[in-house]
Design a protein around this motif. Sequence first.
Motif, PDB file in Angstrom:
ATOM      1  N   ASP A   1       0.830  -1.239   0.178  1.00 55.80           N
ATOM      2  CA  ASP A   1       0.035   0.139  -0.018  1.00 55.80           C
ATOM      3  C   ASP A   1       0.723   1.242  -0.042  1.00 55.80           C
ATOM      4  OD1 ASP A   1      -2.336  -1.409   0.116  1.00 55.80           O
ATOM      5  OD2 ASP A   1      -2.150  -1.555   2.302  1.00 55.80           O
TER       6      ASP A   1
ATOM      7  N   GLU B   1       3.091   4.142  -1.425  1.00 54.38           N
ATOM      8  CA  GLU B   1       3.060   4.809  -2.742  1.00 54.38           C
ATOM      9  C   GLU B   1       4.403   4.472  -3.626  1.00 54.38           C
ATOM     10  OE1 GLU B   1       1.079   6.112  -5.678  1.00 54.38           O
ATOM     11  OE2 GLU B   1       0.094   6.141  -3.603  1.00 54.38           O
ATOM     12  N   SER B   2       5.430   4.787  -2.706  1.00 58.01           N
ATOM     13  CA  SER B   2       6.829   4.538  -3.109  1.00 58.01           C
ATOM     14  C   SER B   2       7.079   3.072  -3.951  1.00 58.01           C
ATOM     15  CB  SER B   2       8.045   5.120  -2.444  1.00 58.01           C
ATOM     16  OG  SER B   2       8.001   4.300  -1.231  1.00 58.01           O
TER      17      SER B   2
ATOM     18  N   LYS C   1       4.404   1.018  -4.865  1.00 56.57           N
ATOM     19  CA  LYS C   1       3.686   0.740  -5.943  1.00 56.57           C
ATOM     20  C   LYS C   1       4.423   1.414  -7.185  1.00 56.57           C
ATOM     21  CE  LYS C   1      -0.733   1.340  -3.506  1.00 56.57           C
ATOM     22  NZ  LYS C   1      -2.177   2.294  -3.568  1.00 56.57           N
ATOM     23  N   LEU C   2       5.029   2.620  -7.072  1.00 62.34           N
ATOM     24  CA  LEU C   2       5.772   3.064  -8.019  1.00 62.34           C
ATOM     25  C   LEU C   2       6.944   2.505  -8.687  1.00 62.34           C
ATOM     26  CD1 LEU C   2       5.933   6.945  -7.122  1.00 62.34           C
ATOM     27  CD2 LEU C   2       4.534   6.248  -8.900  1.00 62.34           C
TER      28      LEU C   2
END
Length: 463
Positions: free
Chosen positions: A450, A452-453, A455-456
Motif C-alpha cells: 500500500d 506509494e513509493s 507501487k511506483l
Amino acid sequence: MQHFSNNNDNQPLSKFELMLKTNSVYFFDSNEFEEIILFYVDSGKFSLAKKALHLGLSQHPTSVSLQLIQVELLILDENLDKAEKILDRLQEIEPSNEDIYIQKATIFSKRGKHNLAVDNLKTALIYADDDAEILSMIGMEYLFLEDFDTARFNFAKSLDVEYENYSSLYNVIYCFDMMKKHDEAIDYLKNYIEKEPYSEIAWHQLGRQYYIVYDYQKALEAFEYSILIDEEFIGAHLEKAKTLEELGHYEEAIQFYHKTMELDTPTSFAYLRIGKCYEKLNSVRDAIDFYNKTVNEDPLLDKGWLALTDIYISNKNYHKALFYINKALGIDEENNLYWHKFAEINLKLNLFEEAARAYYKCIGLHDDRIEVYLALSDVLHFLGEFHESIRVLLDARESYKDEPEITYRLAGLHFLVQKEKEGLFFFEKSLKSDIDFLSVASEIFPTMMDIESVKLLIEKFQD
C-alpha cells in the motif's frame, strides 16, 4: 600353544605353581618357560607371566626366544625404548631371526613411523617361512598410511598364500571400499568364489558390494547363496532383510529380521528396521510397537527416538512428537536435524519462542541452509522482533547475497521499522532479481504493497 592341566604334576605349569607355593627353585628348560609364560599371557595373568619370565631369564640369560617374549611384554607396557635396545642386541646375535624385525616393526608402528615398520617387515619376509601373516601386517601399515591400493595389494598377496584367511579377505574389500572401487571389488570376489565356491564370507561380501551399487537383485542372490552354505550366518540373514526392504518386499524382510533374532539375541537395529517395514506397510500400531521395543532394548539409540518422533508427526500428534524429540536431543544435542524437527514441532504447537531457540541452535551448529535463516526470520517477525529478524537476514545475506527470499523480507521488515530508504533499496534489488516472487512477498508483508513509493517501483519494473 600347549594347554596345561593343573591336575598333572608332571606338567611344567603345575611344577611351576608348586614352586611358587613352596618357595622352592626348580629348573625348567627354556621351552618350558616359554610355554608357561605364554599360558599366563593368554590367560591375562601378566604378573605371573613376568615372574616366570624373570626366573626364566635368570636360568637362561642367553635365550633369544625368552628375550623376545620379554620384548613383547615391554611393548605391552609401552616401554618401547627398553624393548628396542634388547632387539638391537638380539639383531647382532641372530640377524636372520624374522621375529626380531617383526617386533621392531611393532615399535615403529606404535611410534607412528609406518614406513620404517614396513621396511622391517619386508626384511622379516626375507627370513620367514610363513609369509601370510607378515604380508597382512604390511597391509595394515599401509592402511595407517592411507595408501589403500598398496594395502590391498599386500592383503591380496597374503590371501594368495593362505586362501582361507578371511581377515585378509575383509581387508582387501575394505580397501576397495575406501577407494570406492566397488566394481573392482565385485570382480575380485567373483574370481575368489571361482576358487572357493563354498565360502559363505565371500558370497556375503559380494552381496554387500552389489547392495552398495544398488543392484539389489544380485545382492539378494549372493546373500541367499551365503545362507545356503551356512544357515546360521546372521550377517547374511541381516543383509538379506535389508535388501528385501530396499526391494519393497517388507513382509518378507520382517521375517528375515525376526530370523536374526532367532539365531542370536534381539538387537535394537532389527527392532528398528521391523518398525520401518511396518510403517511402510501403513501398519502404524505395529510400527510404534517395534519402535518402543527399539528404545527399550537400547535407550541411547537416538534413531529409535527419532523414528517415534517422525511417526507421531505424520499422525499430527505433536505433543507426543515433542516428547520423543526431546529424548533424541537428550542423547545428541549437537544434531542439527533434531533441532530442526524440534523447531517444526514447536511451530505446530504455536510455541514460537521455543521454535526460535531451536533455529538459533541450528545456526550455532553451523546449519547454514537458507531455509533455517528464513524460518528464524519469519518466527521473529511473527513475535514482533523486527530488528532481530533483520539482523538474522543480514547474516544470511553474507552467504546468499541477493536471494529474493532474503531481500524481499529485508524490504518488508525495514518498512515495518520506519526505514523507508533501506526498504526501497532492498525492494528494488528484489524486483531486479525476481519480480515473480512479488506475489509471495505481498502475502508476507501485505501493508508494504500500500506504500506509494513501492507501487511506483512495481510499475517501473512491470512496464
